[in-house]
Design a protein around this motif. Structure first.
Motif, short mmCIF file in Angstrom:
data_model
loop_
_atom_site.label_atom_id
_atom_site.label_comp_id
_atom_site.label_asym_id
_atom_site.label_seq_id
_atom_site.Cartn_x
_atom_site.Cartn_y
_atom_site.Cartn_z
N LEU A 1 7.02 -16.05 14.04
CA LEU A 1 5.77 -15.98 13.26
C LEU A 1 4.56 -15.79 14.16
CD1 LEU A 1 6.59 -18.77 10.67
CD2 LEU A 1 6.40 -16.30 10.20
N ASN A 2 4.59 -16.40 15.33
CA ASN A 2 3.54 -16.22 16.32
C ASN A 2 3.42 -14.74 16.68
OD1 ASN A 2 2.61 -15.94 19.19
ND2 ASN A 2 2.35 -18.14 19.04
N ALA A 3 4.56 -14.09 16.90
CA ALA A 3 4.56 -12.67 17.26
C ALA A 3 4.12 -11.78 16.10
CB ALA A 3 5.96 -12.26 17.72
N LEU A 4 4.40 -12.20 14.87
CA LEU A 4 4.09 -11.39 13.69
C LEU A 4 2.63 -11.44 13.29
CD1 LEU A 4 5.12 -9.68 11.29
CD2 LEU A 4 5.66 -11.84 10.13
N TRP A 5 1.97 -12.57 13.48
CA TRP A 5 0.61 -12.73 12.96
C TRP A 5 -0.37 -11.73 13.58
CZ3 TRP A 5 -4.24 -13.82 14.83
CH2 TRP A 5 -5.21 -14.09 13.86
N THR A 6 -0.33 -11.54 14.87
CA THR A 6 -1.30 -10.67 15.55
C THR A 6 -1.27 -9.24 15.04
OG1 THR A 6 -1.28 -12.08 17.51
CG2 THR A 6 -2.07 -9.83 17.81
N PRO A 7 -0.09 -8.60 14.91
CA PRO A 7 -0.10 -7.23 14.38
C PRO A 7 -0.61 -7.14 12.94
CG PRO A 7 2.02 -7.72 15.38
CD PRO A 7 1.24 -8.99 15.38
N LEU B 1 9.97 -19.31 28.41
CA LEU B 1 8.70 -18.72 28.82
C LEU B 1 8.70 -17.21 28.56
CD1 LEU B 1 5.98 -19.54 30.08
CD2 LEU B 1 6.97 -18.98 32.31
N ALA B 2 9.81 -16.56 28.84
CA ALA B 2 9.91 -15.12 28.56
C ALA B 2 9.75 -14.85 27.07
CB ALA B 2 11.26 -14.58 29.07
N ALA B 3 10.35 -15.70 26.24
CA ALA B 3 10.21 -15.53 24.79
C ALA B 3 8.76 -15.70 24.35
CB ALA B 3 11.11 -16.53 24.05
N THR B 4 8.07 -16.69 24.91
CA THR B 4 6.69 -16.91 24.51
C THR B 4 5.79 -15.76 24.95
OG1 THR B 4 6.16 -18.21 26.47
CG2 THR B 4 6.88 -19.43 24.52
N PHE B 5 6.00 -15.27 26.15
CA PHE B 5 5.16 -14.18 26.61
C PHE B 5 5.51 -12.86 25.95
CE2 PHE B 5 3.86 -17.28 29.77
CZ PHE B 5 2.49 -17.08 29.76
N ALA B 6 6.74 -12.70 25.49
CA ALA B 6 7.09 -11.53 24.69
C ALA B 6 6.33 -11.58 23.37
CB ALA B 6 8.60 -11.47 24.45
N ALA B 7 6.31 -12.75 22.75
CA ALA B 7 5.55 -12.90 21.50
C ALA B 7 4.07 -12.69 21.76
CB ALA B 7 5.80 -14.28 20.91
N SER C 1 2.72 -10.86 23.90
CA SER C 1 2.38 -9.48 24.27
C SER C 1 1.80 -8.71 23.09
CB SER C 1 3.60 -8.76 24.84
OG SER C 1 4.56 -8.52 23.82
N THR C 2 2.01 -9.20 21.87
CA THR C 2 1.41 -8.52 20.72
C THR C 2 -0.11 -8.55 20.82
OG1 THR C 2 1.50 -10.49 19.32
CG2 THR C 2 3.37 -8.95 19.19
N GLY C 3 -0.64 -9.56 21.51
CA GLY C 3 -2.07 -9.61 21.73
C GLY C 3 -2.57 -8.44 22.56
N ALA C 4 -1.77 -8.00 23.52
CA ALA C 4 -2.13 -6.84 24.34
C ALA C 4 -1.94 -5.54 23.55
CB ALA C 4 -1.30 -6.81 25.61
N LEU C 5 -0.93 -5.54 22.69
CA LEU C 5 -0.66 -4.34 21.90
C LEU C 5 -1.68 -4.14 20.78
CD1 LEU C 5 3.22 -4.67 21.58
CD2 LEU C 5 1.95 -3.05 23.01
#
Length: 159
Positions: free
Chosen positions: A81-87, A10-16, A18-22
């Motif tokens: 990839l989930n974390a990368l797409w948003t930025p 869960l921590a890993a998913t919410f870290a990824a 968080s790019t939505g907030a950034l």
């Protein structure tokens, strides 16, 4: 299921996530031409929160199963990839450049779905909503590019 593992996933998913907030959608996104079938704004946080809970559950269920190597590798790839797409899409405003990322994300989620099903039916089922959502997001990304062919990426030279 190990609850400590669940919390780690869960921590890993919410870290990824968080790019939505950034890199929030903002005025740029609102100004883009969108297809009529774009999901309502309120659906995105509901969908992502549900998906993150489900894939954390799935990861925790298969993490301790023998022979989970491919499942865990696909899990790691999809969250990266989930974390990368948003930025790339929202931060750099690269509509075209985001397509290979979301295509790879779709493949990684498909890989997760298949490999998790092979190990645990509940874990595999937990990935199905994510696969559906990423399929919609992929189609939406393609439609956005088609509807906004002249949209320029963010100019980083001024920064």
């Amino acid at each position: 299921m190990d609850y400590v593992l669940f919390l780690l996933f869960l921590a890993a998913t919410f870290a990824a996530g968080s790019t939505g907030a950034l890199f929030p959608t903002g005025a740029w996104y609102k100004s883009l031409n969108k297809p009529t079938w774009v999901p309502r704004d309120w659906m995105f946080p509901v969908a992502w929160t549900s998906i993150y809970l489900l894939i954390s559950f799935a990861g925790a269920r298969v993490a301790m199963i023998d022979g989970n190597g491919y499942a865990m590798a696909f899990w790691a790839i999809q969250i990266a990839l989930n974390a990368l797409w948003t930025p790339v899409f929202f931060g750099l405003r690269r509509l075209k450049g985001s397509l290979p990322i979301i295509g790879a994300l779709w493949l990684a989620v498909l890989g997760c779905t298949i490999t998790h099903f092979q190990l645990d039916v509940w874990a595999g089922l937990a990935f199905v909503p994510y696969l559906v959502w990423v399929t919609i997001a992929t189609a939406l990304s393609i439609a956005m590019l088609r509807l906004n062919p002249d949209e320029k990426p963010l100019d980083l030279s001024a920064i």
